[in-house]
Design an enzyme around this catalytic site. Structure first.
Site, PDB file in Angstrom:
ATOM      1  N   GLY A 225     -45.286  13.497  -9.265  1.00 52.50           N
ATOM      2  CA  GLY A 225     -44.130  14.361  -9.054  1.00 52.50           C
ATOM      3  C   GLY A 225     -43.879  14.825  -7.634  1.00 52.50           C
ATOM      4  CG  ASP A 226     -44.679  17.056  -3.913  1.00 50.90           C
ATOM      5  OD1 ASP A 226     -43.648  16.646  -3.340  1.00 50.90           O
ATOM      6  OD2 ASP A 226     -45.323  18.035  -3.506  1.00 50.90           O
ATOM      7  CG  LEU A 227     -46.570  10.134  -5.251  1.00 46.60           C
ATOM      8  CD1 LEU A 227     -46.448   8.797  -5.959  1.00 46.60           C
ATOM      9  CD2 LEU A 227     -47.971  10.286  -4.641  1.00 46.60           C
TER      10      LEU A 227
END
Length: 373
Positions: A225-227
């Site tokens: 969810g936050d690459l």
């Protein structure tokens, strides 16, 4: 809850530990002798780079993570995140090692008397990973392909992950889950009245009409969810020809993990890889090709990709503007995406879905024939 009260509660939730307090925490909770600490940037938690006195066989650098008061009320979620980090490391991914407390737990709840009330914070210690954030380097098409591949492999590997508290990843009103784009409406005031706000309102409208109705057709998985370009570290090595080659050396920050969909992960990754790129529209095809080498998207998922990338831009840009009002002292870190993000979102809108998709899909297709664009 009114926006005023909501702002106040959010503002109070971010930890404000001093370097001395952070050092004392590491020694009292984890039993390590600290030689130096320095603060690291963080969105709504607090992180410190910790150096410890040399031990016989242990590492000497760590990251102390202090969760905000809101996140600290959900220890099950933190526990699952820690176990996912350990699971992925065992599966060969470049994640940190999770350090155990003196009581042999993966996190500890510490209480601090702020004068007016006692606040509790969950603290964790992870090993420090080497490498530079890809935000600091020009990223080649080949590295974009590898990052797309990594995102798909990560989600696919997590299909095998089991934990009794896994349901904590069903984060229904989590603002950073891509399916919750409509929740941005209550933060739009932070943008003022301007063209940017009009674009965001249009994206939210399209999301409700064209994405919400298709969610049941997307394949589910657990998303990192936050690459983003600060959460992926790379290291260089010399190739046989003498040129520098880059490999991913670290995946950071699992705090935004939640149940989502494969297409969410690739959309989020594309959006963040566009931020520092000099050819942002070209980025999507290379990331998509890497992702699809592991997990090909369905026609319905592909059809939603453009709008999902736009939606992630909106999430990041709106929440950055909102957070800047709460934490003006953290503005430089919070506004990293905004420096180019509005321009990229505007460009995508000006070009239109069909034109952008054509570039992405043709680029991705070129990898199948062995001639990458």
């Amino acid at each position: 809850m009114s926006s005023g009260n909501y702002q106040q509660s959010e503002a109070l939730s971010k930890p404000t530990f001093s370097e001395e307090q952070a050092s004392a925490l590491v020694e009292s909770v984890f039993g390590l002798k600290v030689s130096k600490v320095r603060p690291l940037p963080s969105y709504d938690d607090q992180n410190f780079h910790v150096y410890v006195s040399k031990t016989k066989d242990g590492p000497t650098e760590y990251v102390l993570k202090i969760s905000n008061t809101k996140a600290s009320k959900n220890p099950d979620l933190i526990e699952v995140q820690n176990h996912i980090i350990m699971f992925l490391k065992a599966a060969g991914f470049p994640t940190a090692s999770v350090c155990h407390t003196k009581g042999d737990n993966t996190a500890s709840l510490v209480s601090v008397d702020s004068g007016s009330e006692i606040k509790s914070y969950l603290v964790r210690l992870l090993t420090y990973l080497p490498g530079r954030p890809i935000a600091e380097l020009p990223v080649s098409p080949q590295l974009l392909y590898e990052i797309g591949k990594l995102a798909a492999k990560l989600d696919k590997t997590l299909q095998r992950f089991h934990h009794p508290k896994l349901s904590s990843l069903h984060r229904e009103n989590f603002i950073w889950n891509l399916k919750n784009v409509p929740l941005l409406e209550k933060y739009l005031y932070a943008l003022g009245q301007n063209r940017n706000r009009e674009i965001v309102e249009h994206v939210i409208h399209l999301f409700k009409e064209e994405v919400m109705t298709k969610l049941s057709h997307f394949r589910e998985c657990i998303n990192h969810g936050d690459l983003n370009d600060h959460n992926i570290l790379i290291e260089s090595s010399k190739s046989a020809s003498g040129n520098a080659e880059y490999q991913v050396s670290g995946i950071l920050d699992f705090g935004d993990m939640s149940y989502g969909y494969y297409v969410f992960e690739v959309a989020i990754t594309i959006m963040y890889m566009m931020i520092e790129s000099k050819s942002p529209i070209q980025v999507g095809g290379h990331v998509l090709a890497g992702f699809e080498s592991i997990t090909p998207l369905t026609a319905v998922e592909k059809g939603a990709l453009f709008l999902l990338v736009c939606s992630r831009f909106c999430q990041s840009l709106v929440m950055a503007a909102y957070s800047c009002q709460l934490y003006p002292e953290n503005k430089d870190y919070l506004m990293v995406t905004a420096k180019t993000g509005w321009k990229h979102l505007q460009q995508m809108f000006d070009m239109g879905q069909k034109a952008v998709e054509e570039i992405w899909f043709e680029t991705a297709k070129s990898y199948e024939s062995g001639i990458s664009m």
